[in-house]
Design a protein around this motif. Structure first.
Motif, short mmCIF file in Angstrom:
data_model
loop_
_atom_site.label_atom_id
_atom_site.label_comp_id
_atom_site.label_asym_id
_atom_site.label_seq_id
_atom_site.Cartn_x
_atom_site.Cartn_y
_atom_site.Cartn_z
N LEU A 1 7.99 -16.97 -20.56
CA LEU A 1 7.62 -17.12 -21.96
C LEU A 1 6.12 -16.89 -22.16
O LEU A 1 5.71 -16.22 -23.11
CB LEU A 1 7.99 -18.53 -22.44
CG LEU A 1 7.82 -18.83 -23.93
CD1 LEU A 1 8.60 -17.84 -24.77
CD2 LEU A 1 8.26 -20.26 -24.23
N GLY A 2 5.31 -17.42 -21.25
CA GLY A 2 3.88 -17.20 -21.35
C GLY A 2 3.51 -15.73 -21.24
O GLY A 2 2.67 -15.23 -22.00
N LEU A 3 4.14 -15.02 -20.30
CA LEU A 3 3.87 -13.60 -20.14
C LEU A 3 4.29 -12.81 -21.38
O LEU A 3 3.58 -11.90 -21.82
CB LEU A 3 4.59 -13.06 -18.91
CG LEU A 3 4.02 -13.50 -17.55
CD1 LEU A 3 4.95 -13.06 -16.42
CD2 LEU A 3 2.62 -12.93 -17.34
N ALA B 1 16.60 -12.56 -23.61
CA ALA B 1 15.68 -11.97 -22.64
C ALA B 1 15.57 -10.46 -22.86
O ALA B 1 14.48 -9.88 -22.75
CB ALA B 1 16.15 -12.28 -21.23
N LEU B 2 16.69 -9.83 -23.16
CA LEU B 2 16.68 -8.39 -23.42
C LEU B 2 15.83 -8.06 -24.64
O LEU B 2 15.02 -7.13 -24.61
CB LEU B 2 18.12 -7.90 -23.63
CG LEU B 2 18.28 -6.44 -24.08
CD1 LEU B 2 17.67 -5.48 -23.06
CD2 LEU B 2 19.76 -6.11 -24.29
N GLU B 3 16.00 -8.83 -25.71
CA GLU B 3 15.21 -8.58 -26.91
C GLU B 3 13.72 -8.74 -26.64
O GLU B 3 12.91 -7.93 -27.09
CB GLU B 3 15.65 -9.53 -28.03
CG GLU B 3 15.08 -9.19 -29.40
CD GLU B 3 13.64 -9.60 -29.60
OE1 GLU B 3 12.95 -8.98 -30.43
OE2 GLU B 3 13.19 -10.55 -28.92
N GLN B 4 13.37 -9.79 -25.91
CA GLN B 4 11.96 -10.05 -25.63
C GLN B 4 11.35 -8.96 -24.76
O GLN B 4 10.23 -8.49 -25.03
CB GLN B 4 11.81 -11.40 -24.93
CG GLN B 4 12.04 -12.59 -25.84
CD GLN B 4 10.88 -12.85 -26.77
OE1 GLN B 4 9.89 -13.45 -26.39
NE2 GLN B 4 11.00 -12.39 -28.01
N ALA B 5 12.06 -8.53 -23.74
CA ALA B 5 11.56 -7.46 -22.87
C ALA B 5 11.41 -6.16 -23.66
O ALA B 5 10.41 -5.44 -23.51
CB ALA B 5 12.50 -7.26 -21.69
N ALA B 6 12.38 -5.86 -24.52
CA ALA B 6 12.32 -4.64 -25.31
C ALA B 6 11.19 -4.70 -26.33
O ALA B 6 10.44 -3.73 -26.51
CB ALA B 6 13.66 -4.42 -26.02
N GLU B 7 11.04 -5.82 -26.99
CA GLU B 7 9.98 -5.97 -28.00
C GLU B 7 8.61 -5.83 -27.37
O GLU B 7 7.73 -5.12 -27.90
CB GLU B 7 10.12 -7.34 -28.67
CG GLU B 7 9.12 -7.60 -29.79
CD GLU B 7 9.22 -9.00 -30.34
OE1 GLU B 7 8.18 -9.55 -30.76
OE2 GLU B 7 10.32 -9.58 -30.36
N ALA B 8 8.37 -6.51 -26.25
CA ALA B 8 7.07 -6.42 -25.58
C ALA B 8 6.79 -5.00 -25.12
O ALA B 8 5.66 -4.49 -25.27
CB ALA B 8 7.03 -7.38 -24.40
N THR B 9 7.80 -4.33 -24.58
CA THR B 9 7.63 -2.95 -24.11
C THR B 9 7.25 -2.02 -25.25
O THR B 9 6.35 -1.17 -25.11
CB THR B 9 8.92 -2.46 -23.44
OG1 THR B 9 9.20 -3.28 -22.30
CG2 THR B 9 8.78 -1.01 -22.99
N LEU B 10 7.91 -2.15 -26.38
CA LEU B 10 7.63 -1.27 -27.51
C LEU B 10 6.26 -1.55 -28.13
O LEU B 10 5.57 -0.63 -28.57
CB LEU B 10 8.72 -1.42 -28.56
CG LEU B 10 10.10 -0.90 -28.14
CD1 LEU B 10 11.14 -1.19 -29.20
CD2 LEU B 10 10.04 0.60 -27.84
N LEU B 11 5.85 -2.81 -28.15
CA LEU B 11 4.50 -3.11 -28.65
C LEU B 11 3.44 -2.53 -27.73
O LEU B 11 2.41 -2.02 -28.19
CB LEU B 11 4.32 -4.63 -28.79
CG LEU B 11 5.08 -5.29 -29.95
CD1 LEU B 11 4.89 -6.81 -29.92
CD2 LEU B 11 4.62 -4.74 -31.30
N LEU B 12 3.68 -2.61 -26.43
CA LEU B 12 2.74 -2.00 -25.48
C LEU B 12 2.71 -0.49 -25.64
O LEU B 12 1.65 0.14 -25.56
CB LEU B 12 3.12 -2.39 -24.05
CG LEU B 12 2.90 -3.85 -23.67
CD1 LEU B 12 3.48 -4.13 -22.28
CD2 LEU B 12 1.42 -4.20 -23.69
#
Length: 262
Positions: free
Chosen positions: A131-133, A245-256
């Motif tokens: 969550l922190g990451l 977890a999938l949504e969070q990984a996808a969201e972070a990846t797209l923002l990056l």
């Protein structure tokens, strides 16, 4: 238009609006749920509208960033407020899923123990780190963009496209258990999953451009395949926490990804 055709058209339109209300009420805190009870299979059928609900979350986050910018707050603070708005609006549903999935998949030696850990509402070490990451990656991406237009595009695209992959994941990966949100929602039909994916691809193309759309689509597919393999090997399928977890990984990846494009 004949009377029967008009009736059928209005019935289809009413069904689409009901699906949209179901999707938004599931993905956000907004009080837009239909007045009639949500029956078995309704969530799965309405899953095509998940990207629209995501775009709404991103739009509100962008509005908060714009207000903070108009108040002359620094980009770092504006990014925190925008991120906080999206988390509050979604009820931190996906963040909760990420933390529980990280604890379950990261701990426990057996399938049963992993599922038991994922049911526990308390956050362990793996969950806290994950969550922190996630928070740090998303916040730093928004802070790097540093202007209202880029932040708005990034938030809307990321939230829409990240939720666009969920119906396909639910359709292709069987539930790991017979109870819980994922199981009760049911498996979306291929047409619902295809519409959601189409909306996600459209968001990527409009926001990031055609060339970057391919990069984003490949990244989302890779994340989905990796998480599907991990979940199937460890717990025998997907759960609501795995979807979070999938949504969070996808969201972070797209923002990056947005930081390299906008």
């Amino acid at each position: 238009m004949a009377t029967d055709d008009r009736v059928n058209y209005l019935a289809r339109l009413e069904g689409l609006l009901r699906d949209l209300r179901i999707a938004i009420s599931l993905c956000t805190r907004l009080p837009v749920a239909p007045s009639s009870a949500i029956g078995e299979g309704d969530l799965a059928r309405a899953s095509w509208a998940f990207p629209i609900a995501g775009a709404l979350i991103g739009l509100i986050g962008a509005a908060v960033y714009w207000i903070a910018d108009r108040l002359h707050l620094p980009p770092l603070a504006a990014s925190v407020l925008a991120l906080a708005a999206t988390i509050f609006l979604s009820g931190a549903m996906h963040e909760d899923g990420l933390a529980d999935a990280a604890d379950g998949l990261g701990g426990g030696r057996t399938r049963e123990k992993k599922l038991e850990i994922m049911r526990d509402s308390r956050i362990g070490t793996f969950g806290a780190c994950a969550l922190g990451l996630s928070l740090l990656l998303r916040w730093s991406a928004l802070a790097t963009l540093n202007d209202t237009r880029s932040v708005a595009i990034a938030l809307i695209v990321a939230h829409a496209a990240a939720r666009a992959v969920l119906p396909a994941f639910m359709s292709l990966v069987p539930p790991a258990r017979s109870e819980g949100l994922s199981s009760s929602a049911g498996q979306p039909q291929p047409v619902s999953a295809a519409i959601a994916l189409g909306l996600g691809i459209a968001a990527l193309a409009i926001g990031f451009g055609l060339k970057a759309m391919l990069t984003g689509a490949v990244a989302l597919a890779a994340i989905g395949l990796l998480l599907a393999r991990l979940a199937q090997r460890q717990i025998g399928g997907q759960t609501g926490d795995v979807l979070g977890a999938l949504e969070q990984a996808a969201e972070a990846t797209l923002l990056l990804l947005a930081t390299t494009l906008l």
